[in-house]
Design a protein around this motif. Structure first.
Motif, PDB file in Angstrom:
ATOM      1  N   ALA A   1      15.101  -1.246   2.269  1.00  0.00           N
ATOM      2  CA  ALA A   1      16.122  -0.194   2.406  1.00  0.00           C
ATOM      3  C   ALA A   1      15.610   1.110   1.804  1.00  0.00           C
ATOM      4  CB  ALA A   1      17.432  -0.618   1.739  1.00  0.00           C
ATOM      5  N   ARG A   2      14.853   1.016   0.716  1.00  0.00           N
ATOM      6  CA  ARG A   2      14.262   2.225   0.118  1.00  0.00           C
ATOM      7  C   ARG A   2      13.247   2.859   1.078  1.00  0.00           C
ATOM      8  NH1 ARG A   2      16.755   3.730  -4.391  1.00  0.00           N
ATOM      9  NH2 ARG A   2      17.510   1.978  -5.608  1.00  0.00           N
ATOM     10  N   LEU A   3      12.419   2.021   1.705  1.00  0.00           N
ATOM     11  CA  LEU A   3      11.477   2.540   2.695  1.00  0.00           C
ATOM     12  C   LEU A   3      12.228   3.222   3.839  1.00  0.00           C
ATOM     13  CD1 LEU A   3       8.581   2.692   4.006  1.00  0.00           C
ATOM     14  CD2 LEU A   3       9.224   0.557   5.154  1.00  0.00           C
ATOM     15  N   ALA A   4      13.228   2.555   4.369  1.00  0.00           N
ATOM     16  CA  ALA A   4      13.984   3.105   5.496  1.00  0.00           C
ATOM     17  C   ALA A   4      14.700   4.397   5.108  1.00  0.00           C
ATOM     18  CB  ALA A   4      14.980   2.066   6.005  1.00  0.00           C
ATOM     19  N   LEU A   5      15.265   4.420   3.914  1.00  0.00           N
ATOM     20  CA  LEU A   5      15.914   5.641   3.435  1.00  0.00           C
ATOM     21  C   LEU A   5      14.881   6.748   3.283  1.00  0.00           C
ATOM     22  CD1 LEU A   5      18.343   7.229   2.404  1.00  0.00           C
ATOM     23  CD2 LEU A   5      17.946   6.189   0.144  1.00  0.00           C
ATOM     24  N   GLY A   6      13.721   6.430   2.735  1.00  0.00           N
ATOM     25  CA  GLY A   6      12.659   7.425   2.594  1.00  0.00           C
ATOM     26  C   GLY A   6      12.234   7.998   3.934  1.00  0.00           C
ATOM     27  N   ARG A   7      12.066   7.149   4.917  1.00  0.00           N
ATOM     28  CA  ARG A   7      11.701   7.616   6.258  1.00  0.00           C
ATOM     29  C   ARG A   7      12.807   8.483   6.870  1.00  0.00           C
ATOM     30  NH1 ARG A   7       6.498   7.907   7.479  1.00  0.00           N
ATOM     31  NH2 ARG A   7       5.466   5.908   7.568  1.00  0.00           N
ATOM     32  N   THR A   8      14.048   8.107   6.614  1.00  0.00           N
ATOM     33  CA  THR A   8      15.181   8.888   7.123  1.00  0.00           C
ATOM     34  C   THR A   8      15.214  10.268   6.483  1.00  0.00           C
ATOM     35  OG1 THR A   8      16.441   6.849   7.495  1.00  0.00           O
ATOM     36  CG2 THR A   8      17.695   8.902   7.377  1.00  0.00           C
ATOM     37  N   LEU A   9      15.020  10.311   5.179  1.00  0.00           N
ATOM     38  CA  LEU A   9      14.987  11.597   4.481  1.00  0.00           C
ATOM     39  C   LEU A   9      13.803  12.437   4.951  1.00  0.00           C
ATOM     40  CD1 LEU A   9      15.865  10.222   0.940  1.00  0.00           C
ATOM     41  CD2 LEU A   9      17.352  11.631   2.392  1.00  0.00           C
TER      42      LEU A   9
ATOM     43  N   ARG B   1       8.249   6.029  -3.462  1.00  0.00           N
ATOM     44  CA  ARG B   1       7.605   5.599  -4.712  1.00  0.00           C
ATOM     45  C   ARG B   1       8.261   4.332  -5.249  1.00  0.00           C
ATOM     46  NH1 ARG B   1       6.947  11.302  -7.987  1.00  0.00           N
ATOM     47  NH2 ARG B   1       4.915  11.877  -7.104  1.00  0.00           N
ATOM     48  N   LEU B   2       9.594   4.311  -5.194  1.00  0.00           N
ATOM     49  CA  LEU B   2      10.314   3.116  -5.652  1.00  0.00           C
ATOM     50  C   LEU B   2       9.961   1.906  -4.781  1.00  0.00           C
ATOM     51  CD1 LEU B   2      13.793   4.667  -6.461  1.00  0.00           C
ATOM     52  CD2 LEU B   2      12.245   3.557  -8.091  1.00  0.00           C
ATOM     53  N   ALA B   3       9.902   2.104  -3.475  1.00  0.00           N
ATOM     54  CA  ALA B   3       9.571   0.996  -2.573  1.00  0.00           C
ATOM     55  C   ALA B   3       8.180   0.452  -2.880  1.00  0.00           C
ATOM     56  CB  ALA B   3       9.659   1.462  -1.119  1.00  0.00           C
ATOM     57  N   VAL B   4       7.218   1.351  -3.096  1.00  0.00           N
ATOM     58  CA  VAL B   4       5.856   0.926  -3.416  1.00  0.00           C
ATOM     59  C   VAL B   4       5.818   0.202  -4.756  1.00  0.00           C
ATOM     60  CG1 VAL B   4       3.536   1.763  -4.009  1.00  0.00           C
ATOM     61  CG2 VAL B   4       4.709   2.651  -1.983  1.00  0.00           C
ATOM     62  N   THR B   5       6.552   0.705  -5.721  1.00  0.00           N
ATOM     63  CA  THR B   5       6.594   0.062  -7.036  1.00  0.00           C
ATOM     64  C   THR B   5       7.188  -1.344  -6.938  1.00  0.00           C
ATOM     65  OG1 THR B   5       6.796   2.188  -8.151  1.00  0.00           O
ATOM     66  CG2 THR B   5       7.542   0.257  -9.377  1.00  0.00           C
ATOM     67  N   MET B   6       8.216  -1.494  -6.129  1.00  0.00           N
ATOM     68  CA  MET B   6       8.881  -2.793  -5.988  1.00  0.00           C
ATOM     69  C   MET B   6       8.060  -3.783  -5.166  1.00  0.00           C
ATOM     70  SD  MET B   6      12.726  -1.641  -5.114  1.00  0.00           S
ATOM     71  CE  MET B   6      13.671  -0.586  -6.193  1.00  0.00           C
TER      72      MET B   6
ATOM     73  N   TYR C   1       4.086   0.574   3.100  1.00  0.00           N
ATOM     74  CA  TYR C   1       4.793   1.373   2.094  1.00  0.00           C
ATOM     75  C   TYR C   1       3.858   2.421   1.497  1.00  0.00           C
ATOM     76  CZ  TYR C   1       8.539  -2.201   2.046  1.00  0.00           C
ATOM     77  OH  TYR C   1       9.553  -3.051   2.371  1.00  0.00           O
ATOM     78  N   ARG C   2       2.637   1.971   1.142  1.00  0.00           N
ATOM     79  CA  ARG C   2       1.654   2.902   0.585  1.00  0.00           C
ATOM     80  C   ARG C   2       1.268   3.974   1.606  1.00  0.00           C
ATOM     81  NH1 ARG C   2      -0.482  -1.932  -0.952  1.00  0.00           N
ATOM     82  NH2 ARG C   2      -2.325  -1.642   0.353  1.00  0.00           N
ATOM     83  N   GLU C   3       1.161   3.575   2.854  1.00  0.00           N
ATOM     84  CA  GLU C   3       0.827   4.526   3.920  1.00  0.00           C
ATOM     85  C   GLU C   3       1.938   5.577   4.067  1.00  0.00           C
ATOM     86  OE1 GLU C   3       0.604   4.276   8.701  1.00  0.00           O
ATOM     87  OE2 GLU C   3      -0.585   2.787   7.614  1.00  0.00           O
ATOM     88  N   ALA C   4       3.182   5.136   4.025  1.00  0.00           N
ATOM     89  CA  ALA C   4       4.310   6.077   4.145  1.00  0.00           C
ATOM     90  C   ALA C   4       4.323   7.048   2.970  1.00  0.00           C
ATOM     91  CB  ALA C   4       5.631   5.313   4.215  1.00  0.00           C
ATOM     92  N   LEU C   5       4.061   6.543   1.777  1.00  0.00           N
ATOM     93  CA  LEU C   5       4.021   7.407   0.599  1.00  0.00           C
ATOM     94  C   LEU C   5       2.868   8.401   0.700  1.00  0.00           C
ATOM     95  CD1 LEU C   5       5.083   8.240  -2.164  1.00  0.00           C
ATOM     96  CD2 LEU C   5       3.704   6.394  -3.164  1.00  0.00           C
TER      97      LEU C   5
END
Length: 126
Positions: free
Chosen positions: A76-84, A98-103, A110-114
């Motif tokens: 959900a953090r990844l999806a929210l990040g992509r939405t933002l 960052r939170l998604a990668v940490t989790m 996730y790392r690629e998106a960040l």
């Protein structure tokens, strides 16, 4: 709607989202939302359908609801990040990614998106 019919509609909506038919998925989800709108899995699927139909504010709200239920939901953090990110809100997107990668540090997507967000922020600031 019976429990079995709800499950069938949910699975059909999942299939429609995976086939990139989000508007049909949203219609299919309507009766599910009447019964199970407070389930994180329903909100996550709803958010994905909204995202793929470019209803970004609605997608954001659905992903935030998932995180209200479970703040540790890394997807959900990844999806929210992509939405933002699609809304141009890069600093907020970076915080979520960052939170998604940490989790979930072992997930390359996730790392690629960040990395993509960090690159976009760097390009904007130069």
């Amino acid at each position: 709607m019976t429990s079995e019919a709800t499950i069938t509609a949910f699975r059909r909506a999942e299939e429609l989202v995976s086939r990139r038919r989000p508007l049909e998925a949203l219609r299919t989800l309507e009766p599910v939302l009447d019964v199970d709108s407070d389930k994180p899995s329903v909100q996550l699927l709803l958010g994905r359908a909204y995202f793929f139909s470019s209803q970004l504010q609605r997608a954001e709200n659905a992903f935030l609801r998932v995180l209200d239920f479970d703040p540790t939901d890394h997807y959900a953090r990844l999806a929210l990040g992509r939405t933002l990110q699609r809304q141009g809100r890069l600093a907020e997107a970076r915080a979520q990614l960052r939170l998604a990668v940490t989790m979930h540090p072992d997930e390359p997507a996730y790392r690629e998106a960040l990395g993509e967000i960090n690159t976009n922020i760097a390009l904007r600031s130069s």
